[in-house]
Write an enzyme that holds these catalytic residues in place. Structure first.
Site, PDB file in Angstrom:
ATOM      1  N   TYR A  50      22.694  38.431  44.225  1.00  0.00           N
ATOM      2  CA  TYR A  50      23.711  37.682  44.974  1.00  0.00           C
ATOM      3  C   TYR A  50      23.792  36.262  44.425  1.00  0.00           C
ATOM      4  O   TYR A  50      22.757  35.640  44.168  1.00  0.00           O
ATOM      5  CB  TYR A  50      23.347  37.621  46.466  1.00  0.00           C
ATOM      6  CG  TYR A  50      24.262  38.482  47.297  1.00  0.00           C
ATOM      7  CD1 TYR A  50      25.636  38.280  47.264  1.00  0.00           C
ATOM      8  CD2 TYR A  50      23.759  39.510  48.092  1.00  0.00           C
ATOM      9  CE1 TYR A  50      26.480  39.082  48.004  1.00  0.00           C
ATOM     10  CE2 TYR A  50      24.604  40.318  48.832  1.00  0.00           C
ATOM     11  CZ  TYR A  50      25.966  40.099  48.780  1.00  0.00           C
ATOM     12  OH  TYR A  50      26.803  40.889  49.512  1.00  0.00           O
ATOM     13  N   GLU A  52      26.515  33.726  45.600  1.00  0.00           N
ATOM     14  CA  GLU A  52      27.666  33.014  46.171  1.00  0.00           C
ATOM     15  C   GLU A  52      27.620  31.547  45.777  1.00  0.00           C
ATOM     16  O   GLU A  52      26.556  30.923  45.772  1.00  0.00           O
ATOM     17  CB  GLU A  52      27.666  33.137  47.697  1.00  0.00           C
ATOM     18  CG  GLU A  52      28.440  34.355  48.152  1.00  0.00           C
ATOM     19  CD  GLU A  52      27.795  35.053  49.306  1.00  0.00           C
ATOM     20  OE1 GLU A  52      26.561  35.268  49.231  1.00  0.00           O
ATOM     21  OE2 GLU A  52      28.513  35.383  50.265  1.00  0.00           O
ATOM     22  N   ASP A 196      50.876  35.060  35.073  1.00  0.00           N
ATOM     23  CA  ASP A 196      49.975  36.203  35.197  1.00  0.00           C
ATOM     24  C   ASP A 196      50.032  36.945  33.864  1.00  0.00           C
ATOM     25  O   ASP A 196      50.977  37.677  33.588  1.00  0.00           O
ATOM     26  CB  ASP A 196      50.430  37.099  36.356  1.00  0.00           C
ATOM     27  CG  ASP A 196      49.547  38.334  36.511  1.00  0.00           C
ATOM     28  OD1 ASP A 196      48.776  38.644  35.582  1.00  0.00           O
ATOM     29  OD2 ASP A 196      49.643  38.994  37.558  1.00  0.00           O
ATOM     30  N   THR A 222      43.764  39.865  34.248  1.00  0.00           N
ATOM     31  CA  THR A 222      42.698  40.855  34.278  1.00  0.00           C
ATOM     32  C   THR A 222      42.007  40.801  32.917  1.00  0.00           C
ATOM     33  O   THR A 222      42.540  40.232  31.961  1.00  0.00           O
ATOM     34  CB  THR A 222      43.248  42.274  34.526  1.00  0.00           C
ATOM     35  OG1 THR A 222      44.312  42.513  33.618  1.00  0.00           O
ATOM     36  CG2 THR A 222      43.738  42.444  35.944  1.00  0.00           C
ATOM     37  N   LYS A 225      42.641  44.978  30.087  1.00  0.00           N
ATOM     38  CA  LYS A 225      43.821  45.603  29.478  1.00  0.00           C
ATOM     39  C   LYS A 225      43.778  45.338  27.967  1.00  0.00           C
ATOM     40  O   LYS A 225      42.862  45.803  27.305  1.00  0.00           O
ATOM     41  CB  LYS A 225      45.087  45.081  30.158  1.00  0.00           C
ATOM     42  CG  LYS A 225      45.146  45.468  31.646  1.00  0.00           C
ATOM     43  CD  LYS A 225      46.449  45.075  32.298  1.00  0.00           C
ATOM     44  CE  LYS A 225      46.538  45.594  33.713  1.00  0.00           C
ATOM     45  NZ  LYS A 225      46.175  44.612  34.736  1.00  0.00           N
ATOM     46  N   ARG A 231      36.494  45.915  33.888  1.00  0.00           N
ATOM     47  CA  ARG A 231      37.500  45.783  34.949  1.00  0.00           C
ATOM     48  C   ARG A 231      37.177  44.519  35.743  1.00  0.00           C
ATOM     49  O   ARG A 231      36.074  44.371  36.268  1.00  0.00           O
ATOM     50  CB  ARG A 231      37.463  46.991  35.885  1.00  0.00           C
ATOM     51  CG  ARG A 231      37.687  48.314  35.197  1.00  0.00           C
ATOM     52  CD  ARG A 231      38.076  49.383  36.179  1.00  0.00           C
ATOM     53  NE  ARG A 231      39.470  49.209  36.550  1.00  0.00           N
ATOM     54  CZ  ARG A 231      40.501  49.551  35.776  1.00  0.00           C
ATOM     55  NH1 ARG A 231      40.301  50.092  34.591  1.00  0.00           N
ATOM     56  NH2 ARG A 231      41.724  49.343  36.173  1.00  0.00           N
TER      57      ARG A 231
HETATM   58  N1  DSN Z   1      48.051  48.666  37.498  1.00  0.00           N
HETATM   59  C1  DSN Z   1      48.316  47.663  36.512  1.00  0.00           C
HETATM   60  C2  DSN Z   1      49.272  48.148  35.483  1.00  0.00           C
HETATM   61  O1  DSN Z   1      49.175  49.317  35.151  1.00  0.00           O
HETATM   62  O2  DSN Z   1      50.096  47.408  34.996  1.00  0.00           O
HETATM   63  C3  DSN Z   1      48.729  46.402  37.099  1.00  0.00           C
HETATM   64  O3  DSN Z   1      47.876  46.095  38.129  1.00  0.00           O
END
Ligand code: DSN
Length: 409
Positions: A50, A52, A196, A222, A225, A231
């Site tokens: 933990y 925080e 974003d 994120t 990707k 993730r």
């Molecule tokens: N689920 C993602 C995507 O496939 O673009 C976005 O959160």
């Protein structure tokens, strides 16, 4: 005891998923194959801790190594994306967006994002999401004629609506974004500029796509990707927004950070700083362009007419098949994609008229432009005869052969 000894049921399913990921073509634009190093850090002892708070300001003892890991992740993110500040704690893209909103907005404030069917994300103002329920979300769209962003129209809409924050950066938009134009619009109406970059972060890191860093007040992304990490997500911005951003994450919207995932984010940033990642990012775009051209040459209609990124959006309407039907027929053929709404779609988000394809994962396997030709040919054949079981079986075998030529893990 090992997983196999402790829980053979889950072990067996993970083994099957492993083989499935190896033997199918992964064309979901938001997916990739993380490295073994990233997965090792994700599965590390840091899952036990933990922490925080922030490095050197924790609410629990025993964080001397955790702090070093998180500081390393922060420093690497700052260097990779050329930003003054990075918060590496957000658990996911939506968590990062919630935190960013709470950093700059009050509940009920007006903000503007791209409409979901036009390529925006759920958390950019959809009425079924926190962003549309807790905030006064207004949207902009792409041009009906060009299916591209029309900056004059966005400016007019911003002047009319006077939002406190404007989001750029999308989920299903194949073209380049003019971040400077968004800065100018935001300055004109006094709005916070939020980018974003979840989909394009790896391309930006590899310098295959322009960066919003010189312009945006806050950047969310994120890490799993095109960036090819674990993730999770991060939030960045100029140094002067550091306090606001940090408060938005903790204590604003999250508790204990996932330090094992933060370690894996640090590993992914390190990987993305290597010269070969730049080659990778450029190849992702080259492959997407090749795939788009091959699909168009075989008679498919591309939304926006082309791609300038990692993703291709296909309008299936002229082929007389829905996005859902196409996704299912392709899945049966070993080609993993996702149905997607297209601008001005007349079908529901569950059915859709579009199919979204991305090249990040197949490029990680080492595939090049000539392989995109083979992939496009397989896709179009299946879409033309989605009920032909023999064709789907044959395609599945061809997909396996292609995958065997480009093994992962
Ligand atoms: N689920 C993602 C995507 O496939 O673009 C976005 O959160």
């Amino acid at each position: 005891m090992s997983l196999k000894q402790t829980d053979n049921e889950i072990y067996g399913l993970l083994e099957k998923e492993f083989q499935y990921q190896r033997n199918t073509l992964r064309l979901i634009a938001s997916e990739n194959y993380a490295s073994k190093a990233v997965m090792e850090a994700t599965g590390s002892v840091l899952t036990n801790k933990y922490a925080e708070g922030y490095p050197n300001k924790r609410y629990y003892a025993g964080n001397q190594y955790v702090d070093q890991v998180e500081i390393t992740a922060i420093e690497r993110a700052r260097k990779l994306f050329r930003v003054g500040h990075a918060n590496v704690q957000p658990h996911s893209g939506s968590s990062a967006n919630i935190a960013a909103f709470f950093s700059f907005l009050e509940v009920g404030d007006k903000f503007m994002g791209l409409d979901l069917p036009h390529g925006g994300h759920l958390s950019h103002g959809s009425p079924v999401n926190f962003s549309g329920k807790w905030f006064n979300a207004v949207s902009y769209g792409v041009s009906k004629e060009t299916e591209a962003l029309d900056y004059d129209e966005i400016r007019k809409r911003a002047i009319q609506e006077k939002p406190k924050l404007i989001i750029c950066g999308y989920t299903a938009y194949p073209l380049l974004i003019d971040f400077k134009a968004f800065r100018e619009i935001c300055d004109e109406v006094g709005a916070v500029m939020m980018a974003d970059i979840s989909h394009i972060a790896g391309l930006i890191a590899g310098e295959a796509y322009p960066s919003p860093a010189p312009y945006a007040d806050v950047i969310t992304t994120t890490t799993h990707k095109t960036l090819r990490g674990p993730r999770g997500a991060i939030i960045m911005g100029p140094e002067e927004n550091a306090k606001k951003i940090n408060k938005g994450v903790f204590p604003g919207t999250q508790g204990g950070p996932l330090e094992n995932v933060i370690a894996a984010k640090a590993v992914c940033f390190h990987e993305a700083m290597q010269p070969e990642f730049r080659v990778y990012a450029a190849q992702v775009v080259k492959n997407a362009k090749a795939l788009a051209e091959e699909l168009a040459a075989r008679g498919l209609r591309l939304v926006s007419g082309r791609t300038e990124s990692h993703l291709v959006l296909v309008d299936l309407t002229p082929k007389g098949i829905t996005g859902k039907g196409a996704q299912m027929a392709l899945e049966e053929s070993g080609i993993i994609t996702n149905r997607n709404t297209i601008p001005f779609d007349t079908r529901s988000p569950f059915i859709t008229s579009g199919l979204r394809l991305g090249t990040a994962a197949v490029t990680t396997r080492g595939m090049k432009e000539s392989d995109m030709e083979e992939i496009a040919s397989g896709i179009v054949k299946v879409l033309e005869s989605p009920n032909d079981s023999e064709l789907k079986l044959r395609t599945r075998k061809e997909v396996e052969e292609l995958c065997n030529r480009f093994p992962v893990y």
